[in-house]
Design a protein around this motif. Structure first.
Motif, short mmCIF file in Angstrom:
data_model
loop_
_atom_site.label_atom_id
_atom_site.label_comp_id
_atom_site.label_asym_id
_atom_site.label_seq_id
_atom_site.Cartn_x
_atom_site.Cartn_y
_atom_site.Cartn_z
N THR A 7 -22.10 2.39 -30.07
CA THR A 7 -21.07 3.08 -30.81
C THR A 7 -21.74 4.24 -31.54
O THR A 7 -22.96 4.25 -31.69
CB THR A 7 -20.43 2.15 -31.85
N LEU A 32 -21.97 4.94 -34.53
CA LEU A 32 -22.70 4.51 -35.71
C LEU A 32 -24.05 3.89 -35.33
O LEU A 32 -25.08 4.21 -35.91
CB LEU A 32 -21.85 3.49 -36.47
N LEU A 74 -21.75 -6.24 -34.42
CA LEU A 74 -20.74 -5.61 -33.58
C LEU A 74 -20.23 -6.59 -32.52
O LEU A 74 -19.03 -6.70 -32.27
CB LEU A 74 -21.41 -4.41 -32.90
N GLU A 120 -15.34 0.55 -34.08
CA GLU A 120 -15.49 1.34 -35.30
C GLU A 120 -14.24 2.15 -35.59
O GLU A 120 -13.77 2.21 -36.73
CB GLU A 120 -16.64 2.32 -35.14
N THR A 121 -13.72 2.81 -34.55
CA THR A 121 -12.58 3.69 -34.75
C THR A 121 -11.39 2.91 -35.30
O THR A 121 -10.64 3.41 -36.13
CB THR A 121 -12.19 4.38 -33.43
N GLY A 141 -11.74 -4.60 -37.31
CA GLY A 141 -12.52 -3.37 -37.25
C GLY A 141 -13.03 -3.00 -38.64
O GLY A 141 -14.18 -2.61 -38.80
N TYR A 199 -17.06 -3.06 -40.03
CA TYR A 199 -17.66 -1.93 -40.73
C TYR A 199 -18.21 -2.39 -42.08
O TYR A 199 -19.31 -2.02 -42.48
CB TYR A 199 -16.64 -0.82 -40.89
N LEU A 228 -22.08 6.01 -43.42
CA LEU A 228 -22.17 4.57 -43.65
C LEU A 228 -22.66 4.31 -45.08
O LEU A 228 -22.17 3.44 -45.77
CB LEU A 228 -23.15 3.95 -42.65
#
Ligand code: ATP
Length: 918
Positions: A251, A253, A314, A335-336, A702, A706, A780
């Protein structure tokens, strides 16, 4: 040759085609069926079973995964491990065998952890793959069945429709407007028009118009075809190309963090070199000692466990989403999802139950109520409160009788009764019409045989109607059903209460449609047209005008209870829910009100959208929440307009034409059950249950992922910060190291990893769906987190040095003082874990103090390991530790408690100052 064995020519590549046998594409349809030992109405189930045993499942042999050894070896290919291995080599040269041993143990441990975690992540994805297994509609024993595509065998007759991915290699038997996108096989991006006529034996793959190949996509039309090759015998199997159903990768990130890690490693190496030079030249320390300090700094500052823990966090998120029916196909979506600001959802089946029941019929100026719910044909038709007996229908309500006939015949669905329960095969709207026909005394199955269908114009969202052609006495009749404004425009006359044809009173009908829609009902108009005798095929111009309207049906499709709840959740989470539907504007608004999307909302309709330019559209999408009579192209424009306004958009879709909008959206969400293969391939997320609530759950997960990534980083970095600062201060001040490099490795690789792993599994914080969405470009590490990392690093430094000096002052040996320092560090980590579990909320709550079973297990594990580290003789030799007195232990715990208290005070203070927004 066995009848079902494909001829040798089944291998369709010209290079391998044997000249003696004719390839499938050069054979006529009948000849193909004969060669395959099958018939147009399909194989029997027994025969299919027998063939399955002979040919094996219709699946491509998966590429062999790399061996366990190869995977383990790959773990050593890592910059950090190179640094550690180099340090091990140098310490060995210097004769520091214990340090060499510990460093090598860490290298191996690190590789093993990476290996195990990779396996876990891989298994999580593997478990999801089966959810995406393609299906096929096949004719067996003369009936349609929806089967797993893996069960197909050569000789099976399959039905194809737009949006399907071809489940095997097939020879077409009948095709209607069939177009197939063969890019996966030929690279040709323009869909190919298919026909059933054979082509030359030496035709190239792209020119074999009567064939369809596994893995290609039907973009338009319908077809019936016979399977000629399955599994590895298919063209795609022969070229050994795997169609990935779950894409792997990283991803944004994680990629950023990996880059950050690499830079950090280089910076740390440079700092270690500088430290070495400083100690040697300025402080005049012995080379061996200052080298060990430099190695210590390097291992102290590099967050060894971080990348692995982020990956596992993740993977856990992906697994949790799958448990809640959202299958992630593209990892960045995880993530999105956490930053989505608008969810555009289809109505039917996603927000509503897709269990349709006709409630009212309007015909010949009368409104007939239909009793009963569901697909069971139980319930009376009532006119003005009096029951209309089916036997009297033709006499008392001829228009209704004619309407019921259209409902039964212009219909592709079927209802089946087992043990008193009625189940539907086909489209729910059509199921509701079949039930209505049965309540009106018809037997649709028998009627379909009596009045065989000569031709059909299938329903497509684009034209919103369906028409069938039947023989009628000496002539022919076209039966039509569809969206009322569409069908009304095609009608010239209507049927009155006595069954006579009169010119149509369009205004009255439009008012009736409006009244039905206002009650939240889906409305269909039914009509017919007599056509000249001898007519055998039906085209659009045949039904474009001159129809006789028979009446309207009003169908209810109640909202899903869980969707109502999910809409409320999304609203609380600062996410706007937008309904996009093919249904009527007034119906859509009424349902939107029931769902809590908004009261009294005026739907924006497809034609209105068409009249807008992009700027006007951007304005409208700022506030609008209901879009009706919308087509897939409108969806694409809506996504673009929303994105241009800076929104992060999740968009649902099921049809083949939804694919562009799904790709364009930040998170394309495809329907797993009613969605076409084309939509599933375009989506980043596939919903296993087609339920809107699952999107809301995915957003929640999600956001949790995060949060947990943030917690992991915030947990691990200060530990590295505190350790490296302790070493730096010692060298700069020219005093002995409070913690030895080997001890630091112990802390980083054992207690830190064990504790941080807990954070990957952290449950969702209670306020997750009460905060606004995260800005997609938010770093982040917000300012708050950077402050927290620096602050905690300083506290760790204070704890390590303070307790080391305190122990020395108590008369302890340097070894014992170091043991105290290491235990203090680990104890502070444990208490810090409790603090970090709630980044902003107080940790001193019952929930916070009691932790989770995982937290408690990790803490207990770390406690036992520290006991061994301190008291076990072999550990004492390895790490140069000494046993400590109980009172010292109590002092260490007190420091840990103090850390938690200080951090709670900091949280309270910052909350008061209003700085805890990040
Ligand atoms: P969405 O799934 O996007 O919320 P929808 O499923 O309601 O929308 P469509 O399936 O495109 O939208 O249907 C649009 C209209 O077409 C319906 O309101 C109905 O009037 C008509 N319609 C739906 N199904 C059929 C069918 N099988 N035959 C004829 N007309 C239909």
């Amino acid at each position: 040759m066995r009848p079902d064995t494909p001829p040798p020519s089944a291998s369709p590549s010209p290079s391998t085609t044997q000249a003696a046998a004719t390839p499938w594409h050069a054979l006529g349809a009948d000849e193909t069926l004969r060669m395959l030992g099958t018939q147009v109405h399909g194989l029997s189930s027994d025969e299919a079973c027998a063939r399955l045993a002979r040919h094996g499942p219709n699946r491509l042999a998966e590429a062999k995964p790399p061996s366990a050894w190869a995977r383990l070896a790959r773990q050593f290919d890592n910059l950090l491990l190179y640094v550690l291995m180099a340090a091990a080599a140098v310490t060995a040269l210097m004769g520091h065998w214990v340090d060499t041993g510990v460093i090598m143990a860490v290298v191996v441990l690190n590789a093993v952890i990476g290996f195990v975690q990779e396996g876990k992540a891989e298994r999580a994805l593997q478990a999801i793959r089966h959810l995406l297994a393609p299906h096929a509609v096949v004719l067996r024993d003369g009936r349609q069945h929806d089967v797993d595509a893996a069960e197909l065998v050569p000789g099976d007759i399959v039905l194809l429709a737009s949006g399907d991915s071809l489940p095997a290699d097939v020879r077409l038997l009948q095709a209607r407007n069939l177009r197939v996108d063969e890019a996966a096989l030929t690279g040709e991006s323009v869909p190919v028009d298919k026909r059933v006529e054979p082509v030359a034996a030496d035709a190239a793959i792209g020119d074999r118009l009567c064939m369809g190949y596994a893995g290609t996509l039907v973009t338009q039309g319908q077809a019936r075809a016979v399977v000629v090759a399955t599994g590895n015998a298919t063209e795609i199997g022969r070229i050994g190309k795997m169609l990935e159903s779950v894409e792997q990768g990283t991803t944004p990130l994680l990629a950023k963090m990996a880059g950050f890690g690499r830079t950090l490693t280089f910076v740390i190496l440079a700092a270690a070199a500088a430290l070495f030079a400083f100690g040697l030249l300025v402080r005049g320390m012995p080379a061996a000692e200052v080298f060990m300090a430099a190695v210590g700094l390097a291992v102290a500052a590099i967050p060894e466990g971080l990348p692995a823990i982020m990956t596992i966090t993740l993977a856990i998120g992906v697994q949790r989403m799958a448990q809640r029916h959202a299958v992630i196909r593209r990892l960045p979506a995880v993530e999105t999802l956490g930053s989505v600001t608008v969810i555009c959802s289809d109505k039917t089946g996603t927000l509503t139950r897709n269990e349709m029941t006709v409630q009212q019929v309007v015909c010949a100026g009368q409104t007939v109520d239909v009793e009963g719910a569901g697909y069971a044909p139980d319930g009376a038709l009532k006119l003005d409160g009096a029951v209309l007996a089916p036997a009297d229908l033709a006499r008392r309500a001829p228009a209704l009788a004619a309407l019921a006939e259209v409902a039964a015949l212009c219909n592709d669905a079927s209802l089946h009764e087992t043990d008193g329960r009625w189940t539907l095969a086909g489209d729910p709207t059509e199921g509701a019409l079949l039930t209505l026909a049965m309540k009106a005394g018809l037997n649709p199955a028998e009627l379909k045989v009596e009045r065989a269908r000569l031709d059909v114009i299938p329903f497509e969202s684009e034209h919103r109607f369906m028409a069938t052609l039947h023989a009628d006495g000496g002539g022919a009749v076209a039966l039509v059903k569809g969206a009322p404004e569409r069908v009304l425009a095609m009608c010239a006359t209507e049927l009155d209460a006595q069954g006579r044809e009169l010119p149509i009173d369009a205004a009255r009908w439009h008012a009736a449609v409006e009244a039905q829609a206002r009650a939240g009902r889906r409305v269909l108009a039914l009509a017919r047209r007599t056509l000249p005798a001898g007519k055998e095929d039906l085209d659009h111009p045949d039904v474009a005008q001159g129809l006789t309207l028979l009446g309207l049906v009003g169908i209810i499709d109640p909202p899903r209870d869980e969707a109502i709840e999910a809409v409320a959740q999304c609203t609380a989470a600062g996410i706007r829910v937008v309904m996009i539907t093919g249904d009527h504007g007034v119906t859509a608004s009424a349902i939107a009100a029931q769902l809590g999307i908004g009261e009294g909302l005026q739907a924006v309709t497809g034609p209105e959208l068409e009249a807008m330019d992009d700027a006007a559209m951007r304005e409208v999408v700022r506030t609008a929440r209901v879009f009706a009579r919308a087509s897939p192209e409108h969806k694409l424009r809506l996504v673009r307009a929303l994105k241009a306004n800076g929104e992060v958009v999740a968009m649902t879709g099921d049809g083949v034409n939804d694919a562009p909008a799904l790709k364009q959206a930040d998170v394309g969400v495809a329907m797993g059950m009613k969605g076409t293969e084309a939509a599933k391939q375009a989506g980043a997320v596939v919903l296993a249950d087609d339920n809107f609530a699952s999107i809301a759950h995915a957003v929640e997960e999600g956001r949790t992922v995060y949060d947990n990534l943030k917690k992991t980083v915030t947990f691990l970095l200060p530990i590295n910060g505190g350790e490296s600062m302790a070493l730096l201060v010692a060298v700069l001040a020219g005093v002995a190291l409070p913690i030895l490099p080997a001890q630091i490795l112990w802390v980083n690789m054992v207690s830190s990893v064990a504790l941080a792993m807990v954070l990957a599994f952290e449950p969702t914080e209670p306020d997750v769906m009460r905060r606004p969405p995260r800005a997609p470009d938010e770093p982040l590490l917000s300012r708050f987190l950077v402050w927290r990392i620096v602050f905690v690093s300083a506290l760790f430094l204070g704890g390590i040095f303070g307790m080391y000096e305190w122990a020395l002052a108590q008369g302890a040996s340097v070894e014992a003082a170091r043991t105290v320092a290491v235990n203090t560090l680990v104890c502070m980590e444990v208490f810090y874990l409790f603090s970090v579990r709630y980044l902003k909320a107080p940790s001193f709550t019952w929930q916070g103090v009691k932790g989770t079973p995982r937290v408690l297990a990790a803490v207990a594990g770390v406690f036992v390991l520290q006991l061994a580290f301190t008291y076990a003789p072999f550990m004492q030799t390895l790490f140069r530790t000494e046993a400590l007195a109980l009172a010292t232990g109590a002092a260490i715990v007190a420091v840990g408690v103090a850390l938690l208290v200080v951090l709670e005070l900091e949280k309270t203070l910052l909350r008061r100052l209003g700085a805890l927004r990040a």
